[in-house]
Design a protein around this motif. Structure first.
Motif, PDB file in Angstrom:
ATOM      1  N   GLU A 127      67.302 -43.916  37.697  1.00 16.37           N
ATOM      2  CA  GLU A 127      67.763 -44.909  36.730  1.00 16.37           C
ATOM      3  C   GLU A 127      66.785 -46.065  36.712  1.00 16.37           C
ATOM      4  O   GLU A 127      66.036 -46.264  37.658  1.00 16.37           O
ATOM      5  CB  GLU A 127      69.156 -45.427  37.125  1.00 16.37           C
ATOM      6  N   TRP A 128      66.772 -46.793  35.620  1.00 18.60           N
ATOM      7  CA  TRP A 128      65.976 -48.017  35.480  1.00 18.60           C
ATOM      8  C   TRP A 128      64.482 -47.780  35.419  1.00 18.60           C
ATOM      9  O   TRP A 128      63.690 -48.703  35.544  1.00 18.60           O
ATOM     10  CB  TRP A 128      66.243 -49.031  36.604  1.00 18.60           C
ATOM     11  N   GLY A 129      64.021 -46.577  35.263  1.00 16.01           N
ATOM     12  CA  GLY A 129      62.585 -46.328  35.090  1.00 16.01           C
ATOM     13  C   GLY A 129      61.792 -46.494  36.371  1.00 16.01           C
ATOM     14  O   GLY A 129      62.340 -46.493  37.470  1.00 16.01           O
ATOM     15  N   ASN A 130      60.480 -46.667  36.223  1.00 17.98           N
ATOM     16  CA  ASN A 130      59.600 -46.761  37.397  1.00 17.98           C
ATOM     17  C   ASN A 130      59.760 -48.111  38.105  1.00 17.98           C
ATOM     18  O   ASN A 130      60.135 -49.106  37.495  1.00 17.98           O
ATOM     19  CB  ASN A 130      58.140 -46.620  36.959  1.00 17.98           C
ATOM     20  N   PHE A 131      59.423 -48.063  39.396  1.00 18.48           N
ATOM     21  CA  PHE A 131      59.344 -49.308  40.154  1.00 18.48           C
ATOM     22  C   PHE A 131      57.964 -49.368  40.791  1.00 18.48           C
ATOM     23  O   PHE A 131      57.476 -48.390  41.338  1.00 18.48           O
ATOM     24  CB  PHE A 131      60.434 -49.333  41.239  1.00 18.48           C
ATOM     25  N   TYR A 132      57.302 -50.525  40.675  1.00 15.66           N
ATOM     26  CA  TYR A 132      55.983 -50.692  41.273  1.00 15.66           C
ATOM     27  C   TYR A 132      56.095 -51.732  42.383  1.00 15.66           C
ATOM     28  O   TYR A 132      56.668 -52.807  42.175  1.00 15.66           O
ATOM     29  CB  TYR A 132      54.969 -51.174  40.235  1.00 15.66           C
ATOM     30  N   GLY A 133      55.545 -51.409  43.538  1.00 21.19           N
ATOM     31  CA  GLY A 133      55.605 -52.382  44.619  1.00 21.19           C
ATOM     32  C   GLY A 133      54.963 -51.856  45.889  1.00 21.19           C
ATOM     33  O   GLY A 133      54.389 -50.763  45.909  1.00 21.19           O
ATOM     34  N   THR A 134      55.050 -52.635  46.957  1.00 19.71           N
ATOM     35  CA  THR A 134      54.520 -52.188  48.257  1.00 19.71           C
ATOM     36  C   THR A 134      55.699 -52.052  49.208  1.00 19.71           C
ATOM     37  O   THR A 134      56.621 -52.877  49.209  1.00 19.71           O
ATOM     38  CB  THR A 134      53.523 -53.208  48.828  1.00 19.71           C
ATOM     39  N   ARG A 286      66.569 -37.613  31.471  1.00 22.20           N
ATOM     40  CA  ARG A 286      67.213 -38.757  32.127  1.00 22.20           C
ATOM     41  C   ARG A 286      67.006 -39.978  31.243  1.00 22.20           C
ATOM     42  O   ARG A 286      66.159 -39.971  30.357  1.00 22.20           O
ATOM     43  CB  ARG A 286      66.532 -39.038  33.470  1.00 22.20           C
ATOM     44  N   GLU A 287      67.744 -41.031  31.553  1.00 19.67           N
ATOM     45  CA  GLU A 287      67.487 -42.321  30.929  1.00 19.67           C
ATOM     46  C   GLU A 287      67.455 -42.211  29.411  1.00 19.67           C
ATOM     47  O   GLU A 287      66.450 -42.519  28.770  1.00 19.67           O
ATOM     48  CB  GLU A 287      66.151 -42.880  31.435  1.00 19.67           C
ATOM     49  N   SER A 288      68.516 -41.758  28.845  1.00  9.46           N
ATOM     50  CA  SER A 288      68.657 -41.515  27.408  1.00  9.46           C
ATOM     51  C   SER A 288      67.421 -40.843  26.839  1.00  9.46           C
ATOM     52  O   SER A 288      66.812 -41.290  25.879  1.00  9.46           O
ATOM     53  CB  SER A 288      68.997 -42.802  26.651  1.00  9.46           C
ATOM     54  N   ASN A 289      67.040 -39.776  27.491  1.00 15.31           N
ATOM     55  CA  ASN A 289      65.989 -38.851  27.038  1.00 15.31           C
ATOM     56  C   ASN A 289      64.567 -39.387  27.154  1.00 15.31           C
ATOM     57  O   ASN A 289      63.624 -38.687  26.809  1.00 15.31           O
ATOM     58  CB  ASN A 289      66.210 -38.406  25.594  1.00 15.31           C
ATOM     59  N   THR A 290      64.388 -40.637  27.586  1.00 17.64           N
ATOM     60  CA  THR A 290      63.014 -41.136  27.638  1.00 17.64           C
ATOM     61  C   THR A 290      62.296 -40.664  28.899  1.00 17.64           C
ATOM     62  O   THR A 290      61.096 -40.820  29.016  1.00 17.64           O
ATOM     63  CB  THR A 290      62.969 -42.666  27.600  1.00 17.64           C
ATOM     64  N   GLU A 291      63.018 -40.106  29.842  1.00 18.81           N
ATOM     65  CA  GLU A 291      62.374 -39.600  31.050  1.00 18.81           C
ATOM     66  C   GLU A 291      62.935 -38.236  31.400  1.00 18.81           C
ATOM     67  O   GLU A 291      63.891 -37.777  30.804  1.00 18.81           O
ATOM     68  CB  GLU A 291      62.600 -40.578  32.217  1.00 18.81           C
ATOM     69  N   GLY A 292      62.308 -37.632  32.407  1.00 18.77           N
ATOM     70  CA  GLY A 292      62.771 -36.325  32.833  1.00 18.77           C
ATOM     71  C   GLY A 292      62.218 -35.235  31.928  1.00 18.77           C
ATOM     72  O   GLY A 292      61.185 -35.417  31.285  1.00 18.77           O
ATOM     73  N   ASP A 506      58.345 -48.273  23.804  1.00 22.31           N
ATOM     74  CA  ASP A 506      57.030 -48.142  24.437  1.00 22.31           C
ATOM     75  C   ASP A 506      57.018 -47.042  25.488  1.00 22.31           C
ATOM     76  O   ASP A 506      56.068 -46.281  25.595  1.00 22.31           O
ATOM     77  CB  ASP A 506      56.631 -49.469  25.075  1.00 22.31           C
ATOM     78  N   ALA A 507      58.109 -46.988  26.258  1.00 20.12           N
ATOM     79  CA  ALA A 507      58.173 -45.989  27.317  1.00 20.12           C
ATOM     80  C   ALA A 507      58.318 -44.599  26.728  1.00 20.12           C
ATOM     81  O   ALA A 507      57.894 -43.609  27.321  1.00 20.12           O
ATOM     82  CB  ALA A 507      59.342 -46.280  28.244  1.00 20.12           C
TER      83      ALA A 507
END
Lengths: 546, 291
Positions: A127-134, A286-292, A506-507
């Motif tokens: 859920e919530w798309g990608n996460f970028y971090g360390t 997933r994510e209303s068809n924008t992913e997966g 955009d995604a």
């Protein structure tokens, strides 16, 4: 002067200019088509290639993690003249749960420096798309098990398979075991309603059904406790720090992948690419068809085309045989033929509206009244479904099959018909055993055209049974296995939905290209199949020795 | 007029040579036609005052003739004279043409074939036909031959194998194709295809074999082979041949009918027609003065 005119006339008459004109036109068409394909292919395929993740040091002393997705010049109109203010880049920074938006535009002038630290991690989440971090810590049930990027990531990779196992188990229980119970319970409830409608309100039959429901509900309780136990084991999480210094705890059950693209070598990238493509084709959205993935849409498209072919081919072929072989050629037949030809050009939405009115409301409604009265007012067949969508498309494509078959019939040499008749064959024997095999390649040509048209059609499907997200495929493990009343997903509609109805445009953009590419690929695949079959038949039928 | 006369002379000498050859063979063969052209066999086809119309246009006018059993009967005449139409009346192929109508009587083996009780498919089984343009089915060689027997009820594979071999032998094609029976018939040469069509026609064991200019699309070598085949086939079948080629009629037929504008001008033993025709029109045609 005269000689000159003659020469010019000669060149014109020889047709050199015409050759150039025709050749150039063809070349133009080829360039346009290959350009289209190339654009789709490149934009679609790039999506799966792992791109570098940057750490941008901004002038206001904050940092930003993300991928660069676009770059454009900033132009403002001053005193009627366009003036350039340098460039800005679009960064996919993810972390939608923190920032509310995946993408941000940054002026290049505001960037102090950019680097690609290898520890920068991308988390693909459910859920919530990608996460970028360390990565900072690995936690389990609130206790810190490991700190520091390396140790925490190691622990994560150790623990992840177990988490995936549990998730798999949960899915199994939710989807199949509980799904089956729900299915059975609704069956029994429908039986009770059916008995009520027959006037049986109590008695051994009703009690039996009630007992069955009670038993199933008890079984269901058992699964619920089992699910709760499994879920309680899903405590591990990662603590991740974003570019602007915030920390976020991401539970492992939310993570699909975690990877450090900046540390990738070529082989890693290729493996990642293939894996991504694989998941896209075989996965669920997933994510209303924008992913997966888009497997349900592929499955729906192929199945719909198949049902359409099974219906449209015999209909079209039989109609064409009557028109060409049996009907007395005259004004009426000519009128019918013109009508059929024109039918192929009727806008598809017209067929869609007819499909809703005739198939869904009339035919489907009648079926519900006769066979599924206990489920009413909930419609079973009286609503959009793959069967009605396929039938609507068969109507749309039948003219194509008729026209192709008729042309084929007209091309069957008179000689072989006469030969068969002269051997004492009846007209039916001649048609069935001699003409039909000879016309098979033409029938397949019609089928190819029909399939290409049906696979690409969207408008009539939108109102006859295609949905954004179908909860189940039209084929599954519950009796009667083939559920033609179910709604389904379709690649063409998927493109429209993801590209233009998505909250996160955009995604979704790369998904549009990949889905388009896949749709083209499927049409190509289905067509190649039919073409290969046709060529085999042709080879068998018409090796000309003359 | 000089060239015409010389052609007639050529024809005579050719005919006598041909007869000589046959004479030597017929020493042992009692069934062959005697030198005088007298027939020893029964009448197979009887055409009695046949008028034939395509819509309003009359194509045959009062044609009457008797075709003897187990002989080759040839129809010659200029294009459009009705010889093909007459041939197609014999297996009712003309039924396929819209507006076609026949008056008069056609009997085959004593049966009126235009009797309403007559099943056309039964008739056509008894009266086979070979067409001008070879028309093998787009199937294998084997299937081409087996098609006829199959629709007439032969189902056993061994029986079909037997019929295919016999028919191909009958069509003088067996030795050339026995190793590739499953190949497409369309891969054969023009002459082979025509012999295949003959083999296909005899596979249903007809009584009469109609041949509508069977060699017009073939080269001389292929033509010679088919003519040889026809002469062999007449021991079993009654053959009616339509040809444009007068030499061919002279070479292979026992009886010749000359047709002109829908009329049968003259019908007699081939030798008589070519050497001593009773009608002026016949003489004009065979000497090449018209047509």
């Amino acid at each position: 002067m005269k000689a000159h005119i003659d020469k010019a006339q000669k060149i014109w008459a020889r047709g050199d200019s015409f050759i150039w004109l025709t050749g150039a036109t063809l070349a133009g068409c080829m360039i346009m088509i290959s350009g289209l394909l190339l654009a789709i292919l490149v934009n679609g395929v790039i999506y799966f290639w792992p791109s570098e993740v940057y750490r941008f040091e901004l002038k206001d002393d904050t940092a930003l993690f993300g991928e660069i997705t676009d770059r454009e010049e900033i132009i403002k109109i001053e005193k009627g003249e366009p003036v350039s203010y340098g460039f800005r880049i679009q960064v996919k920074r993810g972390n939608r749960d923190l920032y509310g938006d995946d993408f941000i535009w940054v002026n290049e002038d505001d960037i102090k420096s950019r680097s690609m630290p290898e520890t920068l991690t991308v988390f693909e989440r459910r859920e919530w798309g990608n996460f970028y971090g360390t990565i900072q810590e690995f936690r389990q049930s609130g206790n810190t098990l490991a700190t520091g990027h390396e140790k925490a990531f190691e622990t994560f990779e150790e623990q992840m398979p177990r988490v995936e196992e549990i998730l798999e188990e949960i899915k199994e229980i939710e989807k199949f075991k509980i799904g089956e119970i729900n299915h059975d319970i609704s069956d029994h409830k429908l039986n009770i309603r059916g008995l009520e409608m027959e006037g049986v309100k109590s008695g051994p039959e009703v009690d039996e059904e009630r007992a069955a429901i009670a038993a199933l509900e008890k079984e269901y309780e058992g699964y619920v406790t089992q699910l709760a136990r499994l879920r309680s084991q899903l405590t591990p999480s990662l603590v991740v720090r974003t570019g602007d210094g915030r920390t976020q705890e991401i539970p492992l059950k939310q993570i699909v992948h975690a990877f450090q693209p900046n540390a990738f070598g070529w082989i890693d990238r290729c493996v990642f690419f293939v894996g991504g493509l694989w998941e896209f084709i075989w996965g669920e959205p997933r994510e209303s068809n924008t992913e997966g993935g888009i497997f349900p849409a592929i499955f729906g498209t192929v199945m719909m085309v198949m049902i359409m072919s099974i219906v449209a081919t015999p209909l079209g072929v039989l109609a064409a045989f009557y028109l060409r072989e049996y009907a007395t050629q005259g004004k009426i037949v000519s009128t019918v033929r013109i009508a059929v030809n024109n039918l192929a050009g009727v806008p598809s939405i017209v067929f869609g509206v007819f499909g809703v009115g005739f198939f869904i409301y009339f035919v489907g409604g009648t079926i519900d009244k006769i066979f599924y009265p206990e489920a009413l007012p909930t419609p079973t067949y009286g609503t959009g479904g793959i069967l009605w969508a396929s039938l609507t498309l068969s109507l749309l494509t039948v003219p194509v099959v008729i026209v192709a078959t008729e042309e084929g019939l007209a091309a069957v040499p008179r000689g072989i018909r006469e030969a068969a008749l002269a051997l004492g064959a009846t007209k039916f024997e001649t048609i069935f055993k001699i003409v039909l095999p000879a016309v098979m390649p033409s029938i397949l040509t019609g089928l190819i055209l029909a399939m290409a048209r049906a696979a690409g059609e969207v408008a009539p499907l939108m109102i006859t049974g295609v949905v954004k997200l179908a909860p189940a495929l039209p084929i599954d493990s519950f009796y009667p296995f083939l559920h033609l009343d179910r709604k389904f997903m379709h690649l063409g509609f998927h493109i429209y939905d993801v590209g233009f109805q998505s909250p996160n445009v955009d995604a979704a953009r790369p998904m549009v290209y990949t889905t388009t590419f896949l749709l083209l690929l499927i049409v190509l695949l289905l067509n190649s199949l039919a073409i290969a079959l046709r060529n085999r038949l042709r080879k068998k039928l018409t090796i000309s020795g003359l | 007029m000089e060239p015409a006369r010389s052609m007639k002379g050529e024809m005579r000498s050719f005919l006598s040579k041909n007869r000589q050859n046959e004479g030597t063979m017929s020493d042992m063969d009692t069934e062959t036609v005697t030198e005088s052209g007298e027939q020893e066999s029964n009448i197979m086809v009887k055409i009695d005052h046949v008028d034939f119309y395509y819509g309003a246009k009359q194509a045959l006018m009062g044609v009457s003739m008797e075709i003897p059993e187990r002989m080759i009967t040839a129809y010659i005449g200029p294009s459009g004279c009705g010889k093909s139409t007459l041939l197609r009346c014999l297996n009712r192929m003309n039924d396929l043409v819209d507006g076609a109508r026949l008056e008069g009587r056609v009997e085959i083996a004593g049966e009126d074939i235009y009797d309403p009780k007559m099943e056309v498919s039964d008739l056509r089984k008894r009266v086979g036909m070979v067409f001008q343009k070879s028309n093998p089915f787009p199937k294998s060689i084997y299937e081409n031959i087996a098609y006829g027997p199959r629709i007439h009820g032969v189902k056993k594979r061994s029986e079909l194998d037997e019929i295919v071999e016999q028919s191909l032998r009958g069509g003088a094609l067996w030795d050339e194709v026995k190793d590739r029976l499953q190949d497409s018939a369309l891969g054969l040469s023009g002459g082979q295809q025509q012999r295949l069509c003959i083999a296909r026609a005899i596979a249903v064991q007809p009584e009469v074999l109609l041949m509508d200019e069977p060699c017009s699309a073939l080269d001389p070598i292929a033509t010679a082979k088919i003519e040889e085949l026809m002469v062999g086939l007449k021991e079993t079948y009654t053959i009616v041949l339509v040809t444009h080629n007068m030499q061919q009629a002279a070479r292979v037929s026992d009886h010749t009918g000359f047709m002109l504008m829908g009329r049968l001008v003259e019908f007699d033993a081939t030798e008589t027609i070519f050497t001593n025709p009773s009608q002026q029109e016949t003489e004009d045609y065979i000497t090449g003065r018209f047509g």
